[in-house]
Design a protein around this motif. Structure first.
Motif, PDB file in Angstrom:
ATOM      1  N   VAL A 191     -20.551  31.151 -12.949  1.00 14.76           N
ATOM      2  CA  VAL A 191     -19.393  30.808 -13.786  1.00 14.76           C
ATOM      3  C   VAL A 191     -18.332  30.094 -12.958  1.00 14.76           C
ATOM      4  N   PHE A 192     -18.082  30.605 -11.761  1.00 12.28           N
ATOM      5  CA  PHE A 192     -17.085  29.993 -10.872  1.00 12.28           C
ATOM      6  C   PHE A 192     -17.444  28.547 -10.538  1.00 12.28           C
ATOM      7  N   ALA A 193     -18.703  28.311 -10.145  1.00 12.90           N
ATOM      8  CA  ALA A 193     -19.136  26.955  -9.795  1.00 12.90           C
ATOM      9  C   ALA A 193     -19.097  26.040 -11.012  1.00 12.90           C
ATOM     10  N   GLY A 194     -19.576  26.539 -12.156  1.00 19.18           N
ATOM     11  CA  GLY A 194     -19.590  25.721 -13.371  1.00 19.18           C
ATOM     12  C   GLY A 194     -18.206  25.371 -13.877  1.00 19.18           C
ATOM     13  N   ALA A 195     -17.230  26.244 -13.593  1.00 20.34           N
ATOM     14  CA  ALA A 195     -15.865  26.020 -14.084  1.00 20.34           C
ATOM     15  C   ALA A 195     -15.041  25.122 -13.180  1.00 20.34           C
ATOM     16  N   THR A 196     -15.438  24.974 -11.910  1.00 26.30           N
ATOM     17  CA  THR A 196     -14.552  24.286 -10.957  1.00 26.30           C
ATOM     18  C   THR A 196     -15.145  23.045 -10.298  1.00 26.30           C
ATOM     19  N   LEU A 197     -16.469  22.894 -10.272  1.00 31.75           N
ATOM     20  CA  LEU A 197     -17.044  21.688  -9.681  1.00 31.75           C
ATOM     21  C   LEU A 197     -17.062  20.549 -10.702  1.00 31.75           C
ATOM     22  N   HIS A 198     -17.183  19.312 -10.213  1.00 29.30           N
ATOM     23  CA  HIS A 198     -16.859  18.151 -11.034  1.00 29.30           C
ATOM     24  C   HIS A 198     -18.020  17.652 -11.900  1.00 29.30           C
ATOM     25  N   GLU A 199     -19.126  17.289 -11.267  1.00 30.84           N
ATOM     26  CA  GLU A 199     -20.276  16.750 -11.991  1.00 30.84           C
ATOM     27  C   GLU A 199     -21.323  17.836 -12.233  1.00 30.84           C
ATOM     28  N   ILE A 200     -22.161  17.622 -13.243  1.00 26.45           N
ATOM     29  CA  ILE A 200     -23.271  18.545 -13.493  1.00 26.45           C
ATOM     30  C   ILE A 200     -24.190  18.598 -12.277  1.00 26.45           C
ATOM     31  N   ALA A 201     -24.404  17.444 -11.614  1.00 25.76           N
ATOM     32  CA  ALA A 201     -25.247  17.416 -10.407  1.00 25.76           C
ATOM     33  C   ALA A 201     -24.657  18.296  -9.310  1.00 25.76           C
ATOM     34  N   HIS A 202     -23.333  18.308  -9.192  1.00 25.59           N
ATOM     35  CA  HIS A 202     -22.685  19.149  -8.183  1.00 25.59           C
ATOM     36  C   HIS A 202     -22.894  20.628  -8.494  1.00 25.59           C
ATOM     37  N   VAL A 203     -22.786  20.970  -9.772  1.00 20.53           N
ATOM     38  CA  VAL A 203     -22.954  22.366 -10.196  1.00 20.53           C
ATOM     39  C   VAL A 203     -24.371  22.847  -9.908  1.00 20.53           C
ATOM     40  N   ILE A 204     -25.345  22.015 -10.238  1.00 18.80           N
ATOM     41  CA  ILE A 204     -26.743  22.381  -9.997  1.00 18.80           C
ATOM     42  C   ILE A 204     -27.005  22.536  -8.502  1.00 18.80           C
ATOM     43  N   ALA A 205     -26.491  21.588  -7.713  1.00 16.81           N
ATOM     44  CA  ALA A 205     -26.704  21.630  -6.265  1.00 16.81           C
ATOM     45  C   ALA A 205     -26.092  22.879  -5.638  1.00 16.81           C
ATOM     46  N   ALA A 206     -24.956  23.307  -6.174  1.00 22.45           N
ATOM     47  CA  ALA A 206     -24.245  24.447  -5.581  1.00 22.45           C
ATOM     48  C   ALA A 206     -24.831  25.791  -5.969  1.00 22.45           C
ATOM     49  N   THR A 207     -25.674  25.835  -6.992  1.00 20.03           N
ATOM     50  CA  THR A 207     -26.151  27.130  -7.494  1.00 20.03           C
ATOM     51  C   THR A 207     -27.661  27.326  -7.394  1.00 20.03           C
ATOM     52  N   GLN A 208     -28.395  26.296  -7.062  1.00 17.21           N
ATOM     53  CA  GLN A 208     -29.854  26.425  -7.008  1.00 17.21           C
ATOM     54  C   GLN A 208     -30.296  27.513  -6.029  1.00 17.21           C
ATOM     55  N   SER A 209     -29.637  27.589  -4.895  1.00 14.30           N
ATOM     56  CA  SER A 209     -30.043  28.558  -3.873  1.00 14.30           C
ATOM     57  C   SER A 209     -29.601  29.981  -4.205  1.00 14.30           C
ATOM     58  N   ALA A 210     -28.756  30.145  -5.243  1.00 12.38           N
ATOM     59  CA  ALA A 210     -28.233  31.467  -5.598  1.00 12.38           C
ATOM     60  C   ALA A 210     -29.072  32.158  -6.669  1.00 12.38           C
ATOM     61  N   GLY A 211     -30.123  31.503  -7.139  1.00  9.74           N
ATOM     62  CA  GLY A 211     -30.999  32.125  -8.123  1.00  9.74           C
ATOM     63  C   GLY A 211     -30.809  31.593  -9.535  1.00  9.74           C
ATOM     64  N   SER A 212     -31.756  31.925 -10.406  1.00 11.16           N
ATOM     65  CA  SER A 212     -31.753  31.393 -11.773  1.00 11.16           C
ATOM     66  C   SER A 212     -30.567  31.895 -12.587  1.00 11.16           C
ATOM     67  N   SER A 213     -30.150  33.141 -12.360  1.00  9.67           N
ATOM     68  CA  SER A 213     -29.008  33.689 -13.104  1.00  9.67           C
ATOM     69  C   SER A 213     -27.746  32.881 -12.833  1.00  9.67           C
ATOM     70  N   ALA A 214     -27.505  32.572 -11.557  1.00  7.44           N
ATOM     71  CA  ALA A 214     -26.330  31.779 -11.191  1.00  7.44           C
ATOM     72  C   ALA A 214     -26.440  30.368 -11.756  1.00  7.44           C
ATOM     73  N   ALA A 215     -27.619  29.759 -11.645  1.00  8.55           N
ATOM     74  CA  ALA A 215     -27.801  28.389 -12.113  1.00  8.55           C
ATOM     75  C   ALA A 215     -27.621  28.287 -13.629  1.00  8.55           C
ATOM     76  N   ASN A 216     -28.170  29.242 -14.375  1.00  8.49           N
ATOM     77  CA  ASN A 216     -28.051  29.209 -15.839  1.00  8.49           C
ATOM     78  C   ASN A 216     -26.607  29.388 -16.292  1.00  8.49           C
ATOM     79  N   MET A 217     -25.902  30.341 -15.699  1.00 11.59           N
ATOM     80  CA  MET A 217     -24.505  30.561 -16.074  1.00 11.59           C
ATOM     81  C   MET A 217     -23.634  29.370 -15.677  1.00 11.59           C
ATOM     82  N   ALA A 218     -23.955  28.774 -14.531  1.00 10.11           N
ATOM     83  CA  ALA A 218     -23.195  27.605 -14.073  1.00 10.11           C
ATOM     84  C   ALA A 218     -23.359  26.442 -15.037  1.00 10.11           C
ATOM     85  N   LEU A 219     -24.589  26.218 -15.480  1.00 12.13           N
ATOM     86  CA  LEU A 219     -24.845  25.100 -16.379  1.00 12.13           C
ATOM     87  C   LEU A 219     -24.178  25.322 -17.734  1.00 12.13           C
ATOM     88  N   LEU A 220     -24.264  26.538 -18.258  1.00 14.58           N
ATOM     89  CA  LEU A 220     -23.607  26.834 -19.530  1.00 14.58           C
ATOM     90  C   LEU A 220     -22.087  26.669 -19.435  1.00 14.58           C
TER      91      LEU A 220
END
Length: 340
Positions: A191-220
């Motif tokens: 949620v933190f990454a998805g709410a504060t990073l700029h591009e969708i590509a940035h959000v995906i890059a920042a959360t991929q290593s944190a697991g699927s739960s982080a990546a899914n919440m970030a994208l939403l």
């Protein structure tokens, strides 16, 4: 008559030449973006940088500007319309009001803080506003959506896109490095990454290593900000046009620049939400959207004068950096206080 026919041929050939050039730059950007590290920046940012370098080193034939301008303006809007298939409104609603409110707070904070800093450091009003919108909403697409409504120049648009993209890239790298020290669980970090990073590509890059739960919440969470692109753009368009209308003692409503292509974006979102666009077709449409947007960014880069970029870009980047830092701190505090 012969002169007119000759002019049309020159115009047509120039258009084809310019479009081919944006395709070449786009292909180069796409291939470079597959390399390690460059994937964080994404092909759109790289396309702008290649375009700037191409013009600076090799120059641009004057007739090619016809196709380059078509890519940077028309294809940009077509790409934003088609990007609407990325947005499933049901998924956004299902995340609950807390995330939408957080997204809205981030966008509002970005606009207020960066515009204030822009005045403080004497950054041109439109440039500061575009940087704020790109930071708060969804990067290059948001800048592209707002730019025509505030009558921003090509230079202002490109500088804003480049500043926001570089800041987002730096942010995503720092988020990955600092993620073990945030003290957030996977969902909250997303949620933190998805709410504060700029591009969708940035959000995906920042959360991929944190697991699927982080990546899914970030994208939403990020898509919640994308969903707010329409009301934000319409609000800015109305405010900017009415403000300038008063200055010129004319009717602001009569001269309102309405971003009609956003209705297409919203329409594609609705079609996707209702299931009228299946997954396979949505994937194809999204690929076409990305192609148009990469070509558009290439066109923007090919239109940039490097001297102008140096003159306008440094202050904009600095203001965006300060604004991004404040937003990250505030977003982190909000996620820690409100459990997601």
């Amino acid at each position: 008559m012969r002169v007119e026919i000759l002019q049309r041929k020159v115009f047509f050939h120039g258009g084809i030449q310019g479009l081919i050039l944006t395709i070449v730059v786009g292909i180069l950007a796409h291939n470079i973006a597959t390399l390690p590290f460059f994937s964080v920046s994404g092909p759109m940012v790289i396309a702008i940088l290649i375009g700037i370098c191409w013009r600076g080193v090799m120059g641009i034939h004057k007739h090619a500007n016809v196709g380059i301008n078509f890519a940077s303006k028309r294809l940009l809007r077509y790409g934003i319309v088609l990007m609407g298939v990325r947005l499933n409104l049901d998924a956004i609603v299902a995340t609950g009001p807390k995330i939408i409110l957080l997204d809205a707070a981030v966008i509002l904070s970005a606009i207020v803080i960066i515009c204030f800093l822009g005045r403080l450091f004497a950054v041109e009003e439109r440039l500061a506003l575009l940087t704020a919108v790109g930071t708060g909403v969804c990067g290059a697409a948001a800048v592209a959506a707002v730019a025509p409504t505030v009558k921003a120049s090509q230079d202002e648009t490109v500088v804003s896109v480049a500043s926001v993209a570089v800041l987002g890239t730096i942010g995503s790298v720092l988020y990955v490095l600092l993620q073990p020290f945030w003290g957030l669980d996977a969902s909250s970090y997303g949620v933190f990454a998805g709410a504060t990073l700029h591009e969708i590509a940035h959000v995906i890059a920042a959360t991929q290593s944190a697991g699927s739960s982080a990546a899914n919440m970030a994208l939403l969470t990020k898509l919640g900000r994308v969903a707010l692109l329409v009301p934000v753009t319409l609000g800015i368009s109305l405010w900017f046009n009415l403000k300038n209308g008063e200055k010129e003692q004319i009717s602001g409503w009569r001269n309102l620049s309405f971003p009609w292509f956003l209705l297409g974006f919203l329409g594609m979102s609705c079609l996707r939400t209702t299931g009228l666009i299946p997954d396979e077709l949505a994937s194809l449409i999204l690929q076409i959207s990305n192609l148009f947007l990469i070509m558009a960014m290439a066109g923007m880069g090919l239109n940039v004068d490097i001297v102008m970029f140096k003159r306008m870009g440094l202050k904009s980047f600095f203001v965006g950096l300060l604004g991004s830092l404040v937003i990250s701190i505030a977003g982190f505090a909000a996620v820690r206080i409100v459990h997601f």
